[in-house]
Design a protein around this motif. Structure first.
Motif, short mmCIF file in Angstrom:
data_model
loop_
_atom_site.label_atom_id
_atom_site.label_comp_id
_atom_site.label_asym_id
_atom_site.label_seq_id
_atom_site.Cartn_x
_atom_site.Cartn_y
_atom_site.Cartn_z
N ARG A 31 -15.69 11.68 -31.71
CA ARG A 31 -16.34 11.83 -33.01
C ARG A 31 -15.33 12.01 -34.14
NH1 ARG A 31 -20.98 9.41 -32.91
NH2 ARG A 31 -22.73 10.55 -32.01
N ALA A 32 -14.32 12.85 -33.90
CA ALA A 32 -13.33 13.12 -34.94
C ALA A 32 -12.51 11.88 -35.28
CB ALA A 32 -12.41 14.25 -34.51
N THR A 33 -12.16 11.10 -34.27
CA THR A 33 -11.33 9.92 -34.48
C THR A 33 -12.06 8.87 -35.30
OG1 THR A 33 -10.19 10.31 -32.38
CG2 THR A 33 -9.97 8.12 -33.34
N THR A 34 -13.34 8.70 -35.03
CA THR A 34 -14.08 7.62 -35.68
C THR A 34 -14.81 8.05 -36.95
OG1 THR A 34 -15.98 8.07 -34.24
CG2 THR A 34 -14.44 6.37 -33.52
N SER A 35 -15.20 9.31 -37.04
CA SER A 35 -16.01 9.74 -38.18
C SER A 35 -15.38 10.86 -39.01
CB SER A 35 -17.40 10.19 -37.69
OG SER A 35 -18.09 9.11 -37.10
N GLY A 36 -14.17 11.27 -38.66
CA GLY A 36 -13.48 12.25 -39.48
C GLY A 36 -13.47 13.65 -38.89
N ALA A 169 -10.24 18.53 -32.60
CA ALA A 169 -10.93 17.84 -33.68
C ALA A 169 -10.00 17.60 -34.87
CB ALA A 169 -12.15 18.63 -34.13
N ILE A 170 -9.24 18.61 -35.24
CA ILE A 170 -8.33 18.49 -36.37
C ILE A 170 -7.23 17.47 -36.07
CG2 ILE A 170 -6.60 19.71 -37.75
CD1 ILE A 170 -8.39 22.22 -37.43
N GLY A 171 -6.68 17.54 -34.85
CA GLY A 171 -5.64 16.59 -34.46
C GLY A 171 -6.17 15.17 -34.42
N ALA A 172 -7.35 14.98 -33.79
CA ALA A 172 -7.92 13.64 -33.68
C ALA A 172 -8.39 13.13 -35.04
CB ALA A 172 -9.10 13.66 -32.70
N GLY A 173 -8.86 14.04 -35.91
CA GLY A 173 -9.30 13.62 -37.24
C GLY A 173 -8.15 13.05 -38.05
N GLY A 174 -6.99 13.69 -37.95
CA GLY A 174 -5.82 13.18 -38.66
C GLY A 174 -5.37 11.83 -38.14
#
Length: 209
Positions: A31-36, A169-174
């Motif tokens: 979710r974090a990688t694709t949607s922030g 989530a923070i790592g994947a979001g970046g």
């Protein structure tokens, strides 16, 4: 009150559990990688809320019913598997833009991701059995109310699990923010995320008690 020796041992073991990548981590990272990052954080929060429900189920005895009934276990398992596959198919079929952007390309809001994560976590009978089998090992009747000890242990598990998913989530979001500038990534991200969800659904369906 839980004694300090038991509490320290419990925290050390739980930290080992929550920082080893598992289904919850995969859902959050996807979710974090694709949607922030915000959506990833919401997913982690939803998983934590689901674990709160599992703690309550272990305390009041619902998890014991699931463990004792093969039929009930199978019903919950297949509902959970079907829901994950449903989310996977939705992601695969979702239309995504081919234009590079820093915004999330998949149409998933933080609120929706939160609700989906709660349901996915609650419908995992293996998690219910984990709480039922794991928490009581650190409960000692001589230390007071068993329910209070189970509640305390469950809350600690939820909080440490939330910290873990927030880190991922923070790592994947970046990372996702960077990747979403690539048109090829935008084209395939829905299929990749959908594949992860479907794989987790199949994995859940094949699990035994």
């Amino acid at each position: 009150m839980i004694d300090w020796a038991t509490l320290i041992t419990y925290v050390a073991i739980v930290l080992g559990f929550v920082f080893i990548p598992g289904p919850a981590t995969l859902l959050t990272v996807a979710r974090a990688t694709t949607s922030g990052t915000r959506v990833g954080v919401a997913t982690g929060a939803g998983i934590a809320a689901g674990d709160v429900i599992h703690t309550a189920m272990a305390i009041i005895g619902i998890s014991a019913l699931i463990a004792a009934s093969a039929t009930l276990f199978s019903i919950v398992k297949y509902l959970g598997a079907a829901y994950l596959v449903y989310l996977g198919i939705q992601a695969i079929l979702a239309k995504t833009t081919s234009q590079p952007t820093t915004a999330g390309a998949l149409p998933v809001t933080a609120q929706k991701a939160f609700r989906q994560a709660i349901l996915a976590e609650v419908l995992n009978p293996k998690t219910a059995l984990f709480f039922l089998a794991f928490l009581p090992q650190f409960v000692h009747p001589e230390n007071g109310s068993v329910s209070l000890q189970l509640t305390t242990l469950g809350i600690i598990f939820v909080l440490l699990g939330l910290v873990s998913t927030l880190v991922f989530a923070i790592g994947a979001g970046g990372l996702g923010k960077f990747l979403r500038r690539n048109p090829a990534v935008l084209k395939w991200q829905g299929k990749v995320v959908g594949g992860i969800y479907c794989a987790l659904g199949v994995r859940l369906a094949l699990q035994e008690r």
